[in-house]
Design a protein around this motif. Structure first.
Motif, PDB file in Angstrom:
ATOM      1  N   PHE A   1       4.722  -5.630  22.841  1.00 46.92           N
ATOM      2  CA  PHE A   1       3.941  -4.909  24.004  1.00 46.92           C
ATOM      3  C   PHE A   1       4.088  -3.421  24.060  1.00 46.92           C
ATOM      4  CE2 PHE A   1       7.987  -5.723  25.524  1.00 46.92           C
ATOM      5  CZ  PHE A   1       8.490  -4.619  26.458  1.00 46.92           C
ATOM      6  N   ARG A   2       3.195  -2.935  24.567  1.00 47.18           N
ATOM      7  CA  ARG A   2       3.208  -1.342  24.833  1.00 47.18           C
ATOM      8  C   ARG A   2       3.307  -0.902  26.261  1.00 47.18           C
ATOM      9  NH1 ARG A   2      -2.025   2.087  23.670  1.00 47.18           N
ATOM     10  NH2 ARG A   2      -1.407   3.923  25.050  1.00 47.18           N
ATOM     11  N   VAL A   3       4.193   0.106  26.663  1.00 50.75           N
ATOM     12  CA  VAL A   3       4.481   0.329  27.886  1.00 50.75           C
ATOM     13  C   VAL A   3       3.270   1.436  28.196  1.00 50.75           C
ATOM     14  CG1 VAL A   3       5.935   1.608  29.442  1.00 50.75           C
ATOM     15  CG2 VAL A   3       6.921   0.129  27.842  1.00 50.75           C
ATOM     16  N   LEU A   4       2.813   1.168  29.360  1.00 57.23           N
ATOM     17  CA  LEU A   4       1.577   2.393  29.613  1.00 57.23           C
ATOM     18  C   LEU A   4       2.050   3.308  30.490  1.00 57.23           C
ATOM     19  CD1 LEU A   4      -1.420  -0.325  30.156  1.00 57.23           C
ATOM     20  CD2 LEU A   4      -0.747   0.868  28.276  1.00 57.23           C
ATOM     21  N   ASP A   5       2.180   4.643  30.281  1.00 53.43           N
ATOM     22  CA  ASP A   5       2.775   5.567  31.042  1.00 53.43           C
ATOM     23  C   ASP A   5       1.728   6.210  32.060  1.00 53.43           C
ATOM     24  OD1 ASP A   5       3.963   7.716  32.436  1.00 53.43           O
ATOM     25  OD2 ASP A   5       4.197   8.769  30.346  1.00 53.43           O
ATOM     26  N   VAL A   6       2.051   5.503  33.565  1.00 52.76           N
ATOM     27  CA  VAL A   6       0.727   5.744  34.489  1.00 52.76           C
ATOM     28  C   VAL A   6       1.466   7.002  35.281  1.00 52.76           C
ATOM     29  CG1 VAL A   6       0.159   3.590  34.904  1.00 52.76           C
ATOM     30  CG2 VAL A   6       2.113   4.382  36.177  1.00 52.76           C
ATOM     31  N   ALA A   7       2.583   7.605  35.032  1.00 51.63           N
ATOM     32  CA  ALA A   7       3.172   9.017  35.554  1.00 51.63           C
ATOM     33  C   ALA A   7       2.822   9.987  34.931  1.00 51.63           C
ATOM     34  CB  ALA A   7       4.458   8.808  35.570  1.00 51.63           C
TER      35      ALA A   7
ATOM     36  N   ALA B   1      -5.873   1.837  28.369  1.00 50.72           N
ATOM     37  CA  ALA B   1      -6.029   0.754  27.387  1.00 50.72           C
ATOM     38  C   ALA B   1      -7.325  -0.004  27.613  1.00 50.72           C
ATOM     39  CB  ALA B   1      -4.901  -0.469  27.511  1.00 50.72           C
ATOM     40  N   ALA B   2      -7.877  -0.738  26.598  1.00 51.26           N
ATOM     41  CA  ALA B   2      -9.054  -1.638  26.477  1.00 51.26           C
ATOM     42  C   ALA B   2      -8.493  -3.004  26.482  1.00 51.26           C
ATOM     43  CB  ALA B   2     -10.082  -1.332  25.877  1.00 51.26           C
ATOM     44  N   VAL B   3      -8.838  -3.870  27.482  1.00 50.31           N
ATOM     45  CA  VAL B   3      -8.243  -5.365  27.583  1.00 50.31           C
ATOM     46  C   VAL B   3      -9.458  -6.329  27.802  1.00 50.31           C
ATOM     47  CG1 VAL B   3      -7.097  -7.060  28.483  1.00 50.31           C
ATOM     48  CG2 VAL B   3      -6.083  -4.685  28.479  1.00 50.31           C
TER      49      VAL B   3
END
Length: 107
Positions: A2-8, A34-36
């Motif tokens: 998995f990849r951590v998405l940095d929302v900060a 990301a595109a899901v």
């Protein structure tokens, strides 16, 4: 894996189209994360001020800040951290951002 998405992380913003601004000098911007399955997940941010918008199909969760959104039919929604909202394409809205609003969206 998995990849951590940095929302900060910082979101690049720019002044809104003057034709949409009703009060203040708000800036807004977004950053795709990301595109899901054919949909985009991203972070959007708007600084204090009032502006109108025509929405796209979207679900979002407010991460920080506060705002009031008024829909064309008069419905009013108060937003704060944890608010979850469904927007439909073509809806006309007015956004009054009280404190810089940051949301994560799926559109």
């Amino acid at each position: 894996m998995f990849r951590v998405l940095d929302v900060a992380a910082a979101v690049p913003t720019s002044p809104l189209d003057p034709g949409t601004v009703l009060d203040g000098a708000p800036e807004a911007g977004s950053r795709a994360l990301a595109a899901v399955a054919g949909v985009e997940v991203g972070v959007w941010e708007m600084s204090p001020g009032t502006a109108t918008d025509v929405e796209v199909d979207e679900v979002f969760v407010v991460l920080s800040g506060s705002a009031t959104v008024t829909f064309e039919d008069g419905e009013l929604v108060e937003l704060g951290p944890g608010s979850v909202v469904r927007l439909r394409a073509g809806e006309h809205t007015t956004w009054v951002v009280h404190e810089t609003l940051r949301k994560i969206y799926v559109a």
